[in-house]
Design an enzyme around this catalytic site. Sequence first.
Site, mmCIF file in Angstrom:
data_model
loop_
_atom_site.group_PDB
_atom_site.id
_atom_site.type_symbol
_atom_site.label_atom_id
_atom_site.label_comp_id
_atom_site.label_asym_id
_atom_site.label_seq_id
_atom_site.Cartn_x
_atom_site.Cartn_y
_atom_site.Cartn_z
ATOM 1 N N SER A 160 0.832 -1.180 0.000
ATOM 2 C CA SER A 160 0.000 0.000 0.000
ATOM 3 C C SER A 160 0.871 1.236 0.000
ATOM 4 O O SER A 160 1.650 1.456 0.912
ATOM 5 C CB SER A 160 -0.860 0.001 1.255
ATOM 6 N N ALA A 161 0.744 2.020 -1.037
ATOM 7 C CA ALA A 161 1.587 3.207 -1.133
ATOM 8 C C ALA A 161 0.913 4.369 -0.443
ATOM 9 O O ALA A 161 0.597 5.379 -1.034
ATOM 10 C CB ALA A 161 1.866 3.529 -2.588
ATOM 11 N N CYS A 162 0.677 4.209 0.852
ATOM 12 C CA CYS A 162 -0.003 5.254 1.604
ATOM 13 C C CYS A 162 0.866 6.499 1.684
ATOM 14 O O CYS A 162 0.400 7.583 1.957
ATOM 15 C CB CYS A 162 -0.351 4.772 3.004
ATOM 16 N N SER A 163 2.163 6.314 1.450
ATOM 17 C CA SER A 163 3.040 7.473 1.526
ATOM 18 C C SER A 163 2.925 8.332 0.276
ATOM 19 O O SER A 163 3.436 9.426 0.224
ATOM 20 C CB SER A 163 4.484 7.021 1.725
ATOM 21 N N SER A 164 2.257 7.816 -0.735
ATOM 22 C CA SER A 164 2.091 8.646 -1.921
ATOM 23 C C SER A 164 0.937 9.602 -1.695
ATOM 24 O O SER A 164 0.018 9.330 -0.947
ATOM 25 C CB SER A 164 1.840 7.776 -3.154
#
Lengths: 387, 155
Positions: free
Chosen positions: A320-324
């Site tokens: 999960s690219a929650c940092s994007s």
Amino acid sequence: MVYFDASSAMPTRPEVIDEIVQYMRDDFGNPASIHGWGSAPKRGMERAREEIGKLINAMPEEIIFTSGATESINLALRGSLPHTEKGRMKVATSAVDHRSVRAIASALANSGYEVIDLEVDIYGVIDVEKADRVIGDDTALISIPYASPEVGSIQPYKELAELARRSGSLLHMDLTMAAFQEPIDVARMGIDLATLSSNDLLGPKGVGALYVRRGVKMTPVLRGGGHERGLRSGSENVAGIVGMGAAARICRERMGGVRKHLLGLRDRLSRGLLQIEGSHLNGHPTHRLPNNFNIRFDYIEGESMLMLLDMNGIGVGTGSACSSKNLEASHTLLSMGLPHEKAHGSMQITLNPLNTEEEVDHLIDVMPGIVSDLRAMSPLYNKEEGA
Amino acid sequence: MDRLEYNDMVLEHFKNPRNAGTLEEADAIGQVGNPVCGDMMEISINVKDDRIEDIRFRTFGCASAIATTSMLTEVVKGMRLEDAEKVTWDDVMKSLGGLPKIKVHCSLLAVDGLKAALYYYYKKVGVDRPDLKPKDEDEDHHHDVEVNIQDSPLV
């Protein structure tokens, strides 16, 4: 401290570091020099080329040194396409490709190429039948990874190589995550171009290689003094290259033991973690890289899980690219048909050969508590319970 | 990961969230967000004498989302309703000592969750407060979020 994020970075083997240091301190010369200082670096570099060739069954002259996987992929695609037959304007990639393949593909789409997204199934495996329908004599190049870097599923490379051969298109394969743990034979597998990264062989960062099958016409991306048969100019990173060669040698010599070790750890993880209620394996259950274990937990979000593991001294990756900024879930997981909230709850464990059973057990010990703490805090939990 | 960009206060609230969970007999519950976007928040309140007597939260989201909701509950617990509805995400972020730039959006929903809870509380006691009404779930809140990120003086 437990490090389970090999796909982000690998440790460099101590014996490799010893060789690197020698070429930084003593044999620091430029391999292109005619005087004596050039000969040891030149020999070291050519020995490394042989070792990397041996790892994937290529001739030394088919190995071009680069600065890493991203540069290799750029050279593979941008270097070979100008030479493909006129009228071949299709490039086939997939959702399971390395990020740089996708970035180059979108640049190619802006320069007149038609980029085909090969579909993947629920395991993240490219659908060969569907690929067969879109690949033809208008296709210039097919780029696939040996295995999905994220969920580890091994791709049907034999069938796709056959498709490439039949259609007359080039086949580029990303071997980055595969080469240290899977026996690779580029000649037998029908590969035209293959990307390798030193760090993924437990060598130093900042070095990579591109396999270019003899006979494949190429144009350089970096021009200059004509190093690497004119395909990659720039004074060679000799210490790094020697390190990559030493790492490749060790990978070849210890492949059997490393595979066995990784498979043992992965099965241990699988037994321990899939016992947690509402947990699911992402990717193919058996046909996957020995070092990859990708799991998702219902009702919880990946980054929180990752942070709590970090606080317990365990480093894992998340799909999960929650940092994007746009909160997008992993492209690979979505393309496999997972709904967003499930893709967000995924965790990627990638092992390296130096990991131990004790480390795996530590993760298995702390994980149930983390999952139940986050579920207790999740508004999705009892909402879906019994639904 | 950007763990190091989280300050100690944020990490502390993430690790030991205040007022997490649900209230047994809540006067009102507000739920906002959408798991599709990766963030969902639920705020439960009990009201006594026009004050938030008790409050609980549940969050599906990243560390930043959890810490922000936790801090929000601390900020508004015991507060008069008319003051609580005026608390902004900016206030919460300041109380937390700031958030990493890419995480600012995660803090927005917490305040929306509280407003939703207040909306349902007022509705229950017969007061219509359309200004507090939660956004339609189908509505894409990402667009607003982007704008707020650019305007934020804290990032």
